[in-house]
Design a protein around this motif. Sequence first.
Motif, PDB file in Angstrom:
ATOM      1  N   ASN A 134       4.762  -0.325  -7.908  1.00 15.28           N
ATOM      2  CA  ASN A 134       3.685   0.583  -8.292  1.00 15.28           C
ATOM      3  C   ASN A 134       2.388   0.338  -7.525  1.00 15.28           C
ATOM      4  N   VAL A 135       2.367  -0.677  -6.679  1.00 17.01           N
ATOM      5  CA  VAL A 135       1.155  -0.987  -5.924  1.00 17.01           C
ATOM      6  C   VAL A 135       1.014   0.004  -4.766  1.00 17.01           C
ATOM      7  N   PRO A 136      -0.079   0.747  -4.689  1.00 22.10           N
ATOM      8  CA  PRO A 136      -0.262   1.675  -3.561  1.00 22.10           C
ATOM      9  C   PRO A 136      -0.280   0.920  -2.232  1.00 22.10           C
ATOM     10  N   VAL A 137       0.291   1.538  -1.210  1.00 26.80           N
ATOM     11  CA  VAL A 137       0.305   0.941   0.122  1.00 26.80           C
ATOM     12  C   VAL A 137      -0.904   1.471   0.890  1.00 26.80           C
ATOM     13  N   PRO A 138      -1.920   0.630   1.144  1.00 32.49           N
ATOM     14  CA  PRO A 138      -3.134   1.126   1.812  1.00 32.49           C
ATOM     15  C   PRO A 138      -2.909   1.370   3.307  1.00 32.49           C
ATOM     16  N   ILE A 139      -3.150   2.592   3.719  1.00 35.05           N
ATOM     17  CA  ILE A 139      -2.999   2.995   5.118  1.00 35.05           C
ATOM     18  C   ILE A 139      -4.359   3.436   5.639  1.00 35.05           C
TER      19      ILE A 139
END
Length: 337
Positions: A196-201
């Motif tokens: 559930n952790v957003p992947v920062p791009i």
Amino acid sequence: MQREIHTIGLPKALLYYRYGVLWKTFFEELGLTVVVSPDTDRAIVEAGEAASIDECCLASKVYCGHVSALIGSCDALFVPAFASDDHRCGFCTKYQSLPDLVQNTFRDALGGAGCDVLSIFVGNIAKPKKVREAYLELARKLGSTPHEAVRAYRRATRAQKAFDAAHAKAQAEAVELIDRYRALAQTDPSGAEKENVPVPILVVAHPYVSHDAFISGDVLGAIEEAGGFALFADETDHDRTYKRSFDFSDTLPWEINRELVGSILELKDKIAGVIIMSAFPCGPDSLFADALIRSIDDLPMLRLTLDAQSGNAGVQTRVESFMDILGYQAKGGYLHG
């Protein structure tokens, strides 16, 4: 001016995405009505292409399309010229030639609509007094008193700084929140929370690319659908990123590219990867993107060159594949158990 000016047109392209708040506030404070061209769409792009030679970059064609959309709805177009007097904070030559480009390309249309071209010349944005003088001189030509001109410029610069600061603050808060999610996921013994952790791009592009929904296409949507969270390099604090850029290069000649690479260095430990977007065929960006990929080899990067084609399935597929690769790496690589 030959004609009395009441309404100013601002093409929503190129440096509008950097200084649009300043320009709009400045003219409104002088008592003028400001008309901004509509969001980029297929009709605007086609109008810009029809007015341009094939060799023009997509960004210039889009700008011409926005100019065309404004003619007939304003008394004058504001088309500033930004030069490169400082070899470390300059601009692409298209920014210096814009007034001539617009005057000569749309000469008949401008004359027929009774529309003037207003301009200022900014030789070096690193010299605030010179920049200020350019705007005050423009205000004088529009009939403002010295007091009115100074007041308008002060309020305009404050508005732009507040706008930039708000976006920088929002980005910092988003990064902090993602860090908190990561920390919570590390304490979950089942490991389920990691999903559930957003992947920062970090999206690295000129703001006229990343914040123009038509040009950027479905890139941002594809990032979100793949579980990513888009951060914008142009929204990191500009002063910090410019200074940080010298850790990358002492000779990089373009102001905005300096800020973009400075953002990468500032956020390097906070992001999972970088997506570089360029408008075809941008000369400065072709050199800049290649230098990034060659020099920053410990951070996954995807390079996308965007054109005016209506189909973007290939771009979406590349973004999805990039996000899949990042997911595999987060789990330990392709050979994880």
